[in-house]
Design a protein around this motif. Sequence first.
Motif, mmCIF file in Angstrom:
data_model
loop_
_atom_site.group_PDB
_atom_site.id
_atom_site.type_symbol
_atom_site.label_atom_id
_atom_site.label_comp_id
_atom_site.label_asym_id
_atom_site.label_seq_id
_atom_site.Cartn_x
_atom_site.Cartn_y
_atom_site.Cartn_z
ATOM 1 N N ALA A 72 0.662 -1.298 0.002
ATOM 2 C CA ALA A 72 0.002 0.000 0.006
ATOM 3 C C ALA A 72 0.732 1.363 0.050
ATOM 4 C CB ALA A 72 -0.890 -0.016 1.078
ATOM 5 N N ASN A 76 -0.274 2.926 -3.539
ATOM 6 C CA ASN A 76 -1.713 3.276 -3.171
ATOM 7 C C ASN A 76 -1.756 4.580 -3.928
ATOM 8 O OD1 ASN A 76 -3.404 5.440 -1.295
ATOM 9 N ND2 ASN A 76 -4.271 3.381 -1.293
ATOM 10 N N ASP A 78 -3.853 6.930 -3.792
ATOM 11 C CA ASP A 78 -4.133 8.160 -2.993
ATOM 12 C C ASP A 78 -2.825 8.794 -2.394
ATOM 13 O OD1 ASP A 78 -6.991 8.363 -2.702
ATOM 14 O OD2 ASP A 78 -7.065 7.108 -1.293
ATOM 15 N N VAL A 79 -1.741 7.993 -2.253
ATOM 16 C CA VAL A 79 -0.480 8.364 -2.013
ATOM 17 C C VAL A 79 0.174 8.905 -3.248
ATOM 18 C CG1 VAL A 79 1.832 7.583 -1.225
ATOM 19 C CG2 VAL A 79 -0.256 6.824 -0.095
ATOM 20 N N VAL A 161 -1.497 11.331 4.589
ATOM 21 C CA VAL A 161 -2.072 10.547 3.766
ATOM 22 C C VAL A 161 -1.791 9.194 3.833
ATOM 23 C CG1 VAL A 161 -2.469 9.832 1.163
ATOM 24 C CG2 VAL A 161 -2.995 12.330 1.820
ATOM 25 N N ARG A 162 -0.239 8.854 4.100
ATOM 26 C CA ARG A 162 0.406 7.757 4.234
ATOM 27 C C ARG A 162 -0.017 7.116 5.508
ATOM 28 N NH1 ARG A 162 6.557 6.140 3.468
ATOM 29 N NH2 ARG A 162 6.937 4.604 5.121
ATOM 30 N N ILE A 165 -3.748 5.981 5.140
ATOM 31 C CA ILE A 165 -3.801 4.579 4.268
ATOM 32 C C ILE A 165 -3.292 3.298 5.077
ATOM 33 C CG2 ILE A 165 -3.053 3.522 2.436
ATOM 34 C CD1 ILE A 165 -5.115 5.561 1.726
ATOM 35 N N GLU A 168 -6.093 2.638 7.738
ATOM 36 C CA GLU A 168 -7.468 2.189 7.050
ATOM 37 C C GLU A 168 -6.801 0.529 6.715
ATOM 38 O OE1 GLU A 168 -10.544 2.961 3.408
ATOM 39 O OE2 GLU A 168 -8.568 4.254 3.874
ATOM 40 N N LEU A 169 -5.841 0.232 5.994
ATOM 41 C CA LEU A 169 -5.585 -1.020 5.720
ATOM 42 C C LEU A 169 -5.384 -2.054 6.974
ATOM 43 C CD1 LEU A 169 -3.304 -2.139 2.853
ATOM 44 C CD2 LEU A 169 -3.166 -3.443 4.972
ATOM 45 N N LEU A 245 -6.923 -0.523 -1.695
ATOM 46 C CA LEU A 245 -5.964 0.321 -0.851
ATOM 47 C C LEU A 245 -4.529 -0.188 -1.448
ATOM 48 C CD1 LEU A 245 -7.462 -0.084 2.690
ATOM 49 C CD2 LEU A 245 -7.060 2.064 1.380
ATOM 50 N N THR A 246 -4.474 -1.365 -2.006
ATOM 51 C CA THR A 246 -3.086 -1.826 -2.647
ATOM 52 C C THR A 246 -3.105 -1.750 -4.107
ATOM 53 O OG1 THR A 246 -4.044 -4.048 -2.630
ATOM 54 C CG2 THR A 246 -2.679 -3.505 -0.851
#
Length: 468
Positions: A72, A76, A78-79, A161-162, A165, A168-169, A245-246
């Motif tokens: 992720a 990811n 978003d990252v 963000v990192r 994530i 969340e994962l 997410l991944t």
Amino acid sequence: MSVRYRYPILLLASASLAGCSVGPDYRPATVSELALPSGYSDGRNAALDEAGLASWWTRFDDPMLDRLVERAIAVNLDVAQAEARLRQAREASVQAGADLLPTVSASGRAGRNVVIDGQDSSSYSLGLDADWQVDLFGGGRRALEAARADEAATRYDLAGVRIAIIAELVTNYVQLRLAQQQLAIAEETVRYQRDNYDIARWRVQAGLASSLDEQQARTQLAQTEASIPEFRTSIRGALNRIAVLTAEAPGTATATLEPAAPIPTPPTGIAAGFPADTLRQRPDVRAAERSLAAATARIGVAQAQLLPSLGLTGSLGTSALTTRGLFDTITGSLFAGLSQILFDGGARASQVRAQRAAADGAFAAYRQTILVSLEDVENALVAASSADERSAQLAIAREAANNSAILARLQYQSGLTDFQTLSSVETSLLSSSNSLASSRAAQALAIVQLYNALGGGWQSMETNGTGG
């Protein structure tokens, strides 16, 4: 004074004036000025393990989880978007720095003229032009200062963000394992309840019980079987979220996660550090502080617009009829121009006031971010303690319910108790088993919440090049 000395003196005076910058100089607020408490309310104020904080998920000792988090972090989307925004911010800093330097352009021309009598002639020319807006009162330097602060804030936004994530994962991974365990509990309960149903039917057929026992057993079995699709839906939802997410399409990408596995065991004895640690460990706090620095610098940018501006332009040129003669004669010029806005309806003065208001708002946002971060840590500490206490008691309750269920089954098979008693005990066991599984997941999720509140998971950015 001769022209020979006028331009160097003018340049020297410009350079000396450029050494000062209008507007307030930013100074970070101290811990005492921010009125931070000395410790957290639960008393766990030992120094943070910063190395453990950077890769906190590894403390769950789950290799599958470790691989998912590393993937992720690497892919990811978003990252990836946050990294792109950071690259944009870096280029904005480059552009702000370039505005302080002269711009130089070159030109060249070659042509041939034909006259009526058949004769022709050639001409060639070369030229250099330069233009420099002298940063007399530091407005450009304040703009560069603001751009660099914005870049730093964007870097911390990437860090935020990192860690979001990662949290969340891990949360979805824990929820996946919880749903798998609850499914296993339901399927095991169904096996026992089918046996109870078979026994109830046999007892009814043998005239040892009324049909009420059979219908109650049938009802209980159907209710438990009805919960199974819900758990399967939860499993699929967690798998699909982990896939996204991944950076993979939901479906076969998470096939390796489908076999059931235990809920990750959370680490114990986590030190929360001190409230002052939030100033350096929470990327949202650091981003808010850099945004405040940028807003402060922009006050100077606005104030510089109220003052005179100095522009220097110069040129070098040559022309000849042949290329050999291009450098025989070179001409040049240098001009300086000073300008001052005399009337703009108060627009520039209004911009200064607006920037001061923006800085005041940025300071309030910074303070608010700090308070929210302290609230997050306090809530996470309470959640972790409560989850531990609840899990300990539920383990006792589940053991007692299991013992009761074993005795009730034996007694019902022997005709020593009625089905209503067995049904009540079985329901209690199912509830206790699910509650214990949920509490163990809650223990893990409370630790996720705590590490997220402490700002864990981004510190390695500054050593792997991401944050440079």
